[in-house]
Design a protein around this motif. Sequence first.
Motif, PDB file in Angstrom:
ATOM      1  N   GLN A  20     -62.442   5.906 -63.380  1.00 13.59           N
ATOM      2  CA  GLN A  20     -61.940   6.942 -64.314  1.00 13.59           C
ATOM      3  C   GLN A  20     -60.604   7.063 -64.177  1.00 13.59           C
ATOM      4  O   GLN A  20     -60.098   7.697 -65.219  1.00 13.59           O
ATOM      5  CB  GLN A  20     -62.769   8.272 -63.315  1.00 13.59           C
ATOM      6  CG  GLN A  20     -62.798   9.624 -64.426  1.00 13.59           C
ATOM      7  CD  GLN A  20     -63.381  10.738 -63.504  1.00 13.59           C
ATOM      8  OE1 GLN A  20     -63.671  10.566 -62.253  1.00 13.59           O
ATOM      9  NE2 GLN A  20     -63.531  11.808 -64.346  1.00 13.59           N
ATOM     10  N   ARG A  23     -57.030   2.718 -66.309  1.00 13.74           N
ATOM     11  CA  ARG A  23     -57.224   2.300 -67.543  1.00 13.74           C
ATOM     12  C   ARG A  23     -58.015   1.002 -67.591  1.00 13.74           C
ATOM     13  O   ARG A  23     -59.090   1.024 -68.380  1.00 13.74           O
ATOM     14  CB  ARG A  23     -55.949   1.789 -68.540  1.00 13.74           C
ATOM     15  CG  ARG A  23     -56.251   1.213 -69.983  1.00 13.74           C
ATOM     16  CD  ARG A  23     -55.142   0.983 -70.753  1.00 13.74           C
ATOM     17  NE  ARG A  23     -55.306   0.230 -71.973  1.00 13.74           N
ATOM     18  CZ  ARG A  23     -55.985   0.770 -73.075  1.00 13.74           C
ATOM     19  NH1 ARG A  23     -56.279   1.880 -73.012  1.00 13.74           N
ATOM     20  NH2 ARG A  23     -56.219  -0.072 -74.039  1.00 13.74           N
ATOM     21  N   ILE A  24     -57.802   0.159 -66.471  1.00 15.36           N
ATOM     22  CA  ILE A  24     -58.789  -0.886 -66.571  1.00 15.36           C
ATOM     23  C   ILE A  24     -58.453  -1.676 -65.176  1.00 15.36           C
ATOM     24  O   ILE A  24     -57.557  -1.304 -64.455  1.00 15.36           O
ATOM     25  CB  ILE A  24     -58.369  -2.124 -67.534  1.00 15.36           C
ATOM     26  CG1 ILE A  24     -59.582  -3.125 -67.555  1.00 15.36           C
ATOM     27  CG2 ILE A  24     -57.242  -2.820 -67.268  1.00 15.36           C
ATOM     28  CD1 ILE A  24     -59.670  -4.056 -68.733  1.00 15.36           C
ATOM     29  N   GLU A  58     -64.427  -5.967 -70.122  1.00 12.78           N
ATOM     30  CA  GLU A  58     -63.694  -6.728 -71.216  1.00 12.78           C
ATOM     31  C   GLU A  58     -63.168  -8.003 -70.457  1.00 12.78           C
ATOM     32  O   GLU A  58     -62.822  -8.249 -69.373  1.00 12.78           O
ATOM     33  CB  GLU A  58     -62.229  -5.930 -71.286  1.00 12.78           C
ATOM     34  CG  GLU A  58     -62.273  -4.871 -71.982  1.00 12.78           C
ATOM     35  CD  GLU A  58     -61.199  -4.179 -72.540  1.00 12.78           C
ATOM     36  OE1 GLU A  58     -60.207  -4.760 -72.262  1.00 12.78           O
ATOM     37  OE2 GLU A  58     -60.853  -3.136 -72.582  1.00 12.78           O
ATOM     38  N   ARG A  64     -63.519  -0.826 -67.579  1.00 15.67           N
ATOM     39  CA  ARG A  64     -63.164   0.280 -68.083  1.00 15.67           C
ATOM     40  C   ARG A  64     -64.335   1.288 -68.443  1.00 15.67           C
ATOM     41  O   ARG A  64     -65.295   0.868 -68.756  1.00 15.67           O
ATOM     42  CB  ARG A  64     -62.132   0.301 -69.218  1.00 15.67           C
ATOM     43  CG  ARG A  64     -62.746  -0.417 -70.639  1.00 15.67           C
ATOM     44  CD  ARG A  64     -61.400  -0.300 -71.443  1.00 15.67           C
ATOM     45  NE  ARG A  64     -62.144  -1.072 -72.596  1.00 15.67           N
ATOM     46  CZ  ARG A  64     -62.722  -0.180 -73.623  1.00 15.67           C
ATOM     47  NH1 ARG A  64     -63.134   0.809 -73.436  1.00 15.67           N
ATOM     48  NH2 ARG A  64     -63.430  -0.727 -74.759  1.00 15.67           N
ATOM     49  N   MET A  66     -66.183   3.819 -71.282  1.00 15.20           N
ATOM     50  CA  MET A  66     -66.063   3.923 -72.669  1.00 15.20           C
ATOM     51  C   MET A  66     -65.192   4.867 -73.115  1.00 15.20           C
ATOM     52  O   MET A  66     -64.907   6.050 -72.575  1.00 15.20           O
ATOM     53  CB  MET A  66     -67.650   3.983 -73.122  1.00 15.20           C
ATOM     54  CG  MET A  66     -68.075   4.152 -74.620  1.00 15.20           C
ATOM     55  SD  MET A  66     -69.722   5.003 -74.993  1.00 15.20           S
ATOM     56  CE  MET A  66     -70.449   3.614 -74.370  1.00 15.20           C
ATOM     57  N   GLU A  67     -64.596   4.563 -74.179  1.00 19.64           N
ATOM     58  CA  GLU A  67     -63.435   5.297 -74.874  1.00 19.64           C
ATOM     59  C   GLU A  67     -64.019   6.758 -75.119  1.00 19.64           C
ATOM     60  O   GLU A  67     -64.866   6.804 -75.549  1.00 19.64           O
ATOM     61  CB  GLU A  67     -62.949   4.772 -76.155  1.00 19.64           C
ATOM     62  CG  GLU A  67     -61.537   5.544 -76.758  1.00 19.64           C
ATOM     63  CD  GLU A  67     -60.413   5.142 -75.828  1.00 19.64           C
ATOM     64  OE1 GLU A  67     -59.698   6.165 -75.776  1.00 19.64           O
ATOM     65  OE2 GLU A  67     -60.585   3.962 -75.222  1.00 19.64           O
ATOM     66  N   GLY A  68     -63.394   7.761 -74.780  1.00 13.88           N
ATOM     67  CA  GLY A  68     -63.823   9.003 -75.015  1.00 13.88           C
ATOM     68  C   GLY A  68     -64.717   9.635 -74.103  1.00 13.88           C
ATOM     69  O   GLY A  68     -65.117  10.858 -74.049  1.00 13.88           O
ATOM     70  N   TYR A  69     -65.170   8.846 -73.211  1.00 13.11           N
ATOM     71  CA  TYR A  69     -66.450   9.279 -71.978  1.00 13.11           C
ATOM     72  C   TYR A  69     -65.399   9.893 -70.874  1.00 13.11           C
ATOM     73  O   TYR A  69     -64.652   9.515 -70.347  1.00 13.11           O
ATOM     74  CB  TYR A  69     -67.145   8.084 -71.643  1.00 13.11           C
ATOM     75  CG  TYR A  69     -68.142   8.573 -70.753  1.00 13.11           C
ATOM     76  CD1 TYR A  69     -69.291   9.153 -71.227  1.00 13.11           C
ATOM     77  CD2 TYR A  69     -67.958   8.331 -69.206  1.00 13.11           C
ATOM     78  CE1 TYR A  69     -70.233   9.705 -70.151  1.00 13.11           C
ATOM     79  CE2 TYR A  69     -68.964   8.864 -68.541  1.00 13.11           C
ATOM     80  CZ  TYR A  69     -70.138   9.424 -68.747  1.00 13.11           C
ATOM     81  OH  TYR A  69     -71.168   9.935 -67.893  1.00 13.11           O
ATOM     82  N   LYS A  70     -65.876  11.077 -70.503  1.00 15.47           N
ATOM     83  CA  LYS A  70     -65.584  11.846 -69.370  1.00 15.47           C
ATOM     84  C   LYS A  70     -66.533  12.032 -68.331  1.00 15.47           C
ATOM     85  O   LYS A  70     -67.678  12.665 -68.907  1.00 15.47           O
ATOM     86  CB  LYS A  70     -65.078  13.237 -69.797  1.00 15.47           C
ATOM     87  CG  LYS A  70     -63.591  13.096 -70.502  1.00 15.47           C
ATOM     88  CD  LYS A  70     -62.552  12.328 -70.051  1.00 15.47           C
ATOM     89  CE  LYS A  70     -61.183  12.131 -70.917  1.00 15.47           C
ATOM     90  NZ  LYS A  70     -60.245  11.343 -70.063  1.00 15.47           N
TER      91      LYS A  70
END
Length: 229
Positions: A20, A23-24, A58, A64, A66-70
């Motif tokens: 969380q 980034r990766i 990746e 990482r 998912m983009e936008g997931y909090k």
Amino acid sequence: MEYSEVNRLSRLTAILIQIQTKRIVTASALSRKFQVSTRTIYRDIKALENAGVPILTEEGKGYRLMEGYKIPPVMFTEKQANALILAEQLVLKNKDASFVKDYTEAIDKIKSILGYTLKDKANILAGRTQYNEVLHQERNSNNLSDIQFALTNHQLVSIEYINKDQFKTCRVIEPFALLSSENWYLIARCRLREAFRFFRLDRIQGIEVLTETFTPHKMTLQEYFDKYH
């Protein structure tokens, strides 16, 4: 809860925080950080995915979110928070300093999302619980959760208790602290004896948490030992 289960639970919590907050993150980095095999990390990631955490892989890079997931705020019941405090006591016995540090930081983050009242109660319980690890010793108690609840809410407890001579008495007690060595013990002020007493949890045959409260005992566990022992 078995120590191995607590160990894995703490690692999953810490891995989730790592994913969380970064980034990766790679499996090899997690493997080094928690001193487990990469295969164990793969299993842990799978367990988090099965729990509904959208972790993306990746290729050649790592993991990482998912983009936008909090990850939404976690809501704990009081008894669940108490269970985490007990798990923390177990983990603190681990001899790996880095592991203890990681878990303690994870627990601190979990405590930070508790409401103020729960946080205060969690801190009371942490200060009133002493755990000593005894290997290959079975602990047998079905009352720990109820007693933790009564302790942090300052509620009287009615128990049916059998002493070492197999004599049964009914008592009303004021829970003060929990100790674990070869068994779980409750330190409580007994209203029958009008004094503090030790009660082995596996000798409690019946228990009822009463709605009536008592005045909290204004001393720490160490102050209790200094005064009465």
